[in-house]
Design a protein around this motif. Structure first.
Motif, PDB file in Angstrom:
ATOM      1  N   LEU A  75      23.761 -25.238  15.640  1.00 41.25           N
ATOM      2  CA  LEU A  75      23.554 -24.609  16.939  1.00 41.25           C
ATOM      3  C   LEU A  75      24.858 -24.491  17.721  1.00 41.25           C
ATOM      4  O   LEU A  75      25.128 -23.471  18.364  1.00 41.25           O
ATOM      5  CB  LEU A  75      22.550 -25.429  17.756  1.00 41.25           C
ATOM      6  CG  LEU A  75      21.080 -25.074  17.629  1.00 41.25           C
ATOM      7  CD1 LEU A  75      20.226 -26.099  18.354  1.00 41.25           C
ATOM      8  CD2 LEU A  75      20.814 -23.690  18.194  1.00 41.25           C
ATOM      9  N   SER A  76      25.668 -25.542  17.659  1.00 43.33           N
ATOM     10  CA  SER A  76      26.899 -25.575  18.439  1.00 43.33           C
ATOM     11  C   SER A  76      27.926 -24.562  17.960  1.00 43.33           C
ATOM     12  O   SER A  76      28.903 -24.296  18.670  1.00 43.33           O
ATOM     13  CB  SER A  76      27.497 -26.989  18.387  1.00 43.33           C
ATOM     14  OG  SER A  76      26.604 -27.925  18.980  1.00 43.33           O
ATOM     15  N   LYS A 111      18.706 -28.665  24.480  1.00 50.25           N
ATOM     16  CA  LYS A 111      18.794 -27.957  25.757  1.00 50.25           C
ATOM     17  C   LYS A 111      20.064 -27.123  25.816  1.00 50.25           C
ATOM     18  O   LYS A 111      21.155 -27.611  25.538  1.00 50.25           O
ATOM     19  CB  LYS A 111      18.786 -28.960  26.913  1.00 50.25           C
ATOM     20  CG  LYS A 111      18.767 -28.309  28.285  1.00 50.25           C
ATOM     21  CD  LYS A 111      18.701 -29.376  29.367  1.00 50.25           C
ATOM     22  CE  LYS A 111      18.681 -28.736  30.755  1.00 50.25           C
ATOM     23  NZ  LYS A 111      18.648 -29.767  31.831  1.00 50.25           N
ATOM     24  N   ARG A 112      19.925 -25.857  26.170  1.00 53.71           N
ATOM     25  CA  ARG A 112      21.085 -24.989  26.351  1.00 53.71           C
ATOM     26  C   ARG A 112      21.815 -25.410  27.634  1.00 53.71           C
ATOM     27  O   ARG A 112      21.208 -25.717  28.648  1.00 53.71           O
ATOM     28  CB  ARG A 112      20.660 -23.529  26.443  1.00 53.71           C
ATOM     29  CG  ARG A 112      19.827 -23.069  25.258  1.00 53.71           C
ATOM     30  CD  ARG A 112      19.443 -21.604  25.383  1.00 53.71           C
ATOM     31  NE  ARG A 112      20.556 -20.745  25.025  1.00 53.71           N
ATOM     32  CZ  ARG A 112      20.910 -19.660  25.690  1.00 53.71           C
ATOM     33  NH1 ARG A 112      20.265 -19.302  26.778  1.00 53.71           N
ATOM     34  NH2 ARG A 112      21.924 -18.913  25.285  1.00 53.71           N
ATOM     35  N   ALA A 113      23.136 -25.439  27.592  1.00 54.88           N
ATOM     36  CA  ALA A 113      23.937 -25.956  28.697  1.00 54.88           C
ATOM     37  C   ALA A 113      24.123 -24.936  29.814  1.00 54.88           C
ATOM     38  O   ALA A 113      24.119 -23.729  29.570  1.00 54.88           O
ATOM     39  CB  ALA A 113      25.305 -26.404  28.189  1.00 54.88           C
ATOM     40  N   GLY A 140      15.454 -23.381  25.682  1.00 54.43           N
ATOM     41  CA  GLY A 140      15.828 -24.402  24.729  1.00 54.43           C
ATOM     42  C   GLY A 140      15.291 -24.140  23.344  1.00 54.43           C
ATOM     43  O   GLY A 140      14.512 -23.203  23.116  1.00 54.43           O
ATOM     44  N   TYR A 141      15.732 -24.978  22.407  1.00 58.08           N
ATOM     45  CA  TYR A 141      15.345 -24.887  21.010  1.00 58.08           C
ATOM     46  C   TYR A 141      14.470 -26.101  20.661  1.00 58.08           C
ATOM     47  O   TYR A 141      14.687 -27.199  21.190  1.00 58.08           O
ATOM     48  CB  TYR A 141      16.587 -24.886  20.121  1.00 58.08           C
ATOM     49  CG  TYR A 141      17.569 -23.776  20.401  1.00 58.08           C
ATOM     50  CD1 TYR A 141      17.444 -22.532  19.791  1.00 58.08           C
ATOM     51  CD2 TYR A 141      18.646 -23.968  21.271  1.00 58.08           C
ATOM     52  CE1 TYR A 141      18.364 -21.514  20.029  1.00 58.08           C
ATOM     53  CE2 TYR A 141      19.566 -22.961  21.508  1.00 58.08           C
ATOM     54  CZ  TYR A 141      19.419 -21.738  20.887  1.00 58.08           C
ATOM     55  OH  TYR A 141      20.326 -20.730  21.128  1.00 58.08           O
ATOM     56  N   THR A 185      17.093 -19.375  11.893  1.00 59.90           N
ATOM     57  CA  THR A 185      16.023 -19.091  12.853  1.00 59.90           C
ATOM     58  C   THR A 185      16.506 -19.288  14.278  1.00 59.90           C
ATOM     59  O   THR A 185      16.255 -18.457  15.162  1.00 59.90           O
ATOM     60  CB  THR A 185      14.816 -19.995  12.570  1.00 59.90           C
ATOM     61  OG1 THR A 185      14.384 -19.815  11.214  1.00 59.90           O
ATOM     62  CG2 THR A 185      13.661 -19.672  13.508  1.00 59.90           C
ATOM     63  N   PHE A 186      17.218 -20.383  14.517  1.00 62.57           N
ATOM     64  CA  PHE A 186      17.780 -20.602  15.849  1.00 62.57           C
ATOM     65  C   PHE A 186      18.767 -19.492  16.220  1.00 62.57           C
ATOM     66  O   PHE A 186      18.757 -18.984  17.335  1.00 62.57           O
ATOM     67  CB  PHE A 186      18.485 -21.958  15.904  1.00 62.57           C
ATOM     68  CG  PHE A 186      17.552 -23.137  16.043  1.00 62.57           C
ATOM     69  CD1 PHE A 186      16.391 -23.046  16.783  1.00 62.57           C
ATOM     70  CD2 PHE A 186      17.862 -24.350  15.448  1.00 62.57           C
ATOM     71  CE1 PHE A 186      15.533 -24.131  16.926  1.00 62.57           C
ATOM     72  CE2 PHE A 186      17.024 -25.450  15.580  1.00 62.57           C
ATOM     73  CZ  PHE A 186      15.864 -25.332  16.325  1.00 62.57           C
TER      74      PHE A 186
END
Length: 231
Positions: free
Chosen positions: A56-57, A96-98, A105-106, A209-210
């Motif tokens: 994700l990052s 959580k998205r920053a 969120g995911y 998917t994310f």
């Protein structure tokens, strides 16, 4: 124990075996007697969550500091529930998205027969929901383009989430975006079979998917960080 040749963590059959046994013996006596097994399997899921966070990052800014911090407790809050079983029978976590401009969120849930990767807005606050609806009322085409795209349909099928039976008060029932205006939640969900979850490709597919959620999140970020004057 199997190793992932792609360098990421796996979901193991032993984790499914533990959850299946917990489902049959959902009581504190059994759980305490099998606490060491639980802790071992929890470490496996933490490693998987760490791998997801790394993926994700690479394409989003995530506030959740670690895979361990992403995981939800297995202990159920039974105070206001008719179901008094003390433990959940799945592993789950959220990222959580920053920053305020990256709302949403995911989420992931791993459970025999009910595993899915999800994201979006589970319970948007009233002000956010109003902004989303106002943007849809102004022009539903941008959101519809995203959720009707071939890539979106192939991965998520359709936009999901709880909906009102009628268009909310103050909006035209005949509006071209009436179906979108009825949403109270905006969820993207992709389900996986047990075979897919236990394969070496699952972490890769979960990451894909994310990543596929970004056009939706980018749209929402713009809507939720722009005022009525477009600023």
């Amino acid at each position: 124990m199997a190793k992932n040749t792609r360098g990421g963590a796996l979901i193991h059959q032993s984790g499914f075996d533990f959850l299946n046994a917990l489902k049959k013996h959902n009581n504190r006596e059994w759980f305490n007697a099998n606490k060491d097994t639980y802790l071992h399997e929890l470490k496996q899921v933490e490693a998987f969550a760490d791998a997801l966070l790394a993926d994700l990052s690479s394409h989003d800014v995530i506030e959740t500091p670690s895979g361990k911090n992403s995981l939800f407790r297995i202990y159920r809050d039974t105070r206001f529930s008719s179901d008094k079983t003390p433990y959940k029978t799945h592993w789950s976590g959220g990222f959580k998205r920053a920053t305020q401009y990256r709302r949403g969120g995911y989420y992931f849930q791993i459970e025999p027969g009910n595993t899915f990767i999800g994201g979006g807005f589970w319970g948007p606050v009233a002000d956010d929901l109003k902004k989303i609806r106002e943007d849809i009322a102004f022009d539903p085409a941008p959101l519809r383009k995203i959720i009707n795209s071939k890539s979106f349909v192939n991965i998520f099928g359709s936009l999901q989430g709880e909906q009102l039976k009628k268009v909310p008060r103050g909006y035209d029932a005949q509006h071209e975006g009436a179906d979108l205006l009825r949403y109270k939640q905006f969820l993207l969900i992709r389900r996986f079979s047990d075979e897919e979850v236990l394969s070496e490709q699952f972490r890769k597919e979960a990451g894909k998917t994310f990543a596929a959620m970004r056009p939706f999140f980018d749209y929402m970020s713009e809507v939720l960080s722009t005022d009525s004057n477009g600023l």
